[in-house]
Design an enzyme around this catalytic site. Structure first.
Site, mmCIF file in Angstrom:
data_model
loop_
_atom_site.group_PDB
_atom_site.id
_atom_site.type_symbol
_atom_site.label_atom_id
_atom_site.label_comp_id
_atom_site.label_asym_id
_atom_site.label_seq_id
_atom_site.Cartn_x
_atom_site.Cartn_y
_atom_site.Cartn_z
ATOM 1 N N SER A 1 48.938 35.235 37.733
ATOM 2 C CA SER A 1 49.103 34.481 36.485
ATOM 3 C C SER A 1 49.610 33.048 36.689
ATOM 4 O O SER A 1 50.427 32.560 35.902
ATOM 5 C CB SER A 1 50.000 35.251 35.510
ATOM 6 O OG SER A 1 49.367 36.461 35.135
ATOM 7 N N ASN B 1 40.401 31.988 43.176
ATOM 8 C CA ASN B 1 39.705 33.255 43.369
ATOM 9 C C ASN B 1 38.883 33.523 42.110
ATOM 10 O O ASN B 1 39.417 33.943 41.086
ATOM 11 C CB ASN B 1 40.742 34.377 43.594
ATOM 12 C CG ASN B 1 40.088 35.741 43.734
ATOM 13 O OD1 ASN B 1 38.864 35.841 43.830
ATOM 14 N ND2 ASN B 1 40.905 36.787 43.739
ATOM 15 N N GLU C 1 51.069 38.578 46.127
ATOM 16 C CA GLU C 1 50.513 38.720 44.781
ATOM 17 C C GLU C 1 51.018 40.014 44.164
ATOM 18 O O GLU C 1 50.399 41.079 44.348
ATOM 19 C CB GLU C 1 48.986 38.781 44.840
ATOM 20 C CG GLU C 1 48.327 37.497 45.268
ATOM 21 C CD GLU C 1 46.949 37.407 44.623
ATOM 22 O OE1 GLU C 1 46.728 36.473 43.861
ATOM 23 O OE2 GLU C 1 46.122 38.282 44.855
ATOM 24 N N GLY D 1 46.565 38.792 36.365
ATOM 25 C CA GLY D 1 45.769 38.876 35.134
ATOM 26 C C GLY D 1 46.559 39.354 33.931
ATOM 27 O O GLY D 1 45.969 39.706 32.911
ATOM 28 N N GLU E 1 42.765 44.184 44.129
ATOM 29 C CA GLU E 1 41.592 44.796 43.475
ATOM 30 C C GLU E 1 40.729 45.542 44.491
ATOM 31 O O GLU E 1 40.035 46.497 44.147
ATOM 32 C CB GLU E 1 40.803 43.715 42.716
ATOM 33 C CG GLU E 1 41.542 43.324 41.433
ATOM 34 C CD GLU E 1 41.322 41.909 40.949
ATOM 35 O OE1 GLU E 1 40.340 41.273 41.356
ATOM 36 O OE2 GLU E 1 42.162 41.438 40.151
ATOM 37 N N LYS F 1 36.687 35.758 41.638
ATOM 38 C CA LYS F 1 36.353 37.174 41.430
ATOM 39 C C LYS F 1 34.878 37.307 41.016
ATOM 40 O O LYS F 1 34.049 36.575 41.541
ATOM 41 C CB LYS F 1 37.312 37.799 40.411
ATOM 42 C CG LYS F 1 38.780 37.505 40.765
ATOM 43 C CD LYS F 1 39.764 38.253 39.934
ATOM 44 C CE LYS F 1 41.190 37.865 40.356
ATOM 45 N NZ LYS F 1 42.204 38.648 39.716
ATOM 46 N N HIS G 1 42.855 41.932 48.935
ATOM 47 C CA HIS G 1 43.248 41.669 47.542
ATOM 48 C C HIS G 1 43.528 43.016 46.870
ATOM 49 O O HIS G 1 42.852 44.014 47.149
ATOM 50 C CB HIS G 1 42.138 40.914 46.817
ATOM 51 C CG HIS G 1 42.572 40.436 45.462
ATOM 52 N ND1 HIS G 1 42.625 41.280 44.380
ATOM 53 C CD2 HIS G 1 43.011 39.240 45.037
ATOM 54 C CE1 HIS G 1 43.078 40.601 43.331
ATOM 55 N NE2 HIS G 1 43.317 39.357 43.705
HETATM 56 P P1 PGA Z 1 45.289 35.755 38.047
HETATM 57 O O1 PGA Z 1 44.675 36.396 39.382
HETATM 58 O O2 PGA Z 1 45.635 34.312 38.365
HETATM 59 O O3 PGA Z 1 44.203 35.861 37.028
HETATM 60 O O4 PGA Z 1 46.510 36.527 37.703
HETATM 61 C C1 PGA Z 1 45.206 36.109 40.638
HETATM 62 C C2 PGA Z 1 44.495 36.892 41.699
HETATM 63 O O5 PGA Z 1 44.129 38.047 41.465
HETATM 64 O O6 PGA Z 1 44.263 36.383 42.808
#
Ligand code: PGA
Length: 257
Positions: A214, A10, A169, A175, A100, A12, A98
């Site tokens: 992560s 992903n 997730e 993150g 976000e 983003k 997601h």
């Molecule tokens: P990350 O993000 O691996 O940077 O924690 C995962 C995601 O949001 O899909």
């Protein structure tokens, strides 16, 4: 029977024309002589780069996905991208819900249900992202929250839930550098599978449930080895070509063709 695995990148709001070209060159090269079996690798770039990436795919089993999809098919919906458009640009998958999007764009579980239906109708597989925040986790409400995110989708899609992927997730792991422990990930994935089984035990045995939050090369192997983890969704680490290549090859017995 072990289900086939997905490694999803992903990106983003990242990438640009030259980065994308270098990244795909490195990935294609790294995977060119390796048999990754049934595993699929899915790159989800910003939609504006899909056309470019489509022209750069050479490795077998490397596919494209979208990061979000409209709950409308066409019309006066400025800024939206339909499932059919993703399909036309070569996407097999699209992320839906997601965190976000749920948090920043107030996306509701019912909207994720509609988006999932739109994706399926256009022949694109929705990867439904669910997860609890750290506050919800501290209040021991994880399962209640996951249930509230899953139920509207299950109700709306009915037997078509057999055609979706679920991504667990935990928001506190995205993150942050903090990953769920293997035990935590396995416990929740098993719970999600049992939750699906309460509707349809056959679907529960085949549905892919992937983990995100992560993930990096150093923990991918152990996560992919867990019985109820059928893949990983990678954010930050998917932007570092060497790191992502290692993740793609985690746990794979590398056999030169
Ligand atoms: P990350 O993000 O691996 O940077 O924690 C995962 C995601 O949001 O899909």
């Amino acid at each position: 029977m072990k289900r086939s695995q997905l490694v999803v990148a992903n990106w983003k709001l990242n990438g640009n024309l030259s980065f994308n070209e270098e990244f795909m060159g490195a990935l294609n090269l790294g995977l060119s002589e390796v048999d990754i079996g049934e595993r699929e690798i899915v790159i989800c770039p910003p939609a504006i780069f899909l056309h470019q990436l489509n022209g750069l795919l050479t490795a077998e089993k490397v596919l494209l996905g979208g990061q979000d999809v409209s709950d409308e098919t066409s019309g006066a919906f400025t800024g939206e991208i339909s499932a059919a458009m993703y399909r036309e640009l070569g996407c097999k998958y699209v992320l839906v819900g997601h965190s976000e999007r749920r948090i920043r764009h107030s996306e509701t579980p019912m909207q994720t249900a509609h988006k999932s239906r739109m994706a399926l109708s256009a022949g694109v597989i929705p990867i439904l992202c669910i997860g609890e925040t750290s506050v919800e986790r501290d209040q021991q409400r994880t399962k209640e929250v996951l249930s509230s995110q899953l139920e509207p989708v299950f109700e709306y899609l009915q037997e078509d839930i057999s055609n979706i992927v679920i991504a667990y997730e935990p928001v506190w792991a995205i993150g942050t550098g903090v990953t769920a422990t293997d035990d935590e990930a396995q416990e929740i994935h098993e719970w999600i599978r049992l939750h699906v089984a309460s509707r349809d035990s056959l679907v529960a045995s085949t549905i892919q449930i992937i983990y995100g939050g992560s993930v990096k090369a150093s923990n991918a192997d152990a996560l992919l080895d867990l019985p109820d983890v059928d893949g990983i969704l990678v954010g930050g680490a998917s932007l570092i070509p060497d790191e992502f290549l290692k993740i793609c090859l985690s746990g794979i017995h590398v056999e030169r063709k």
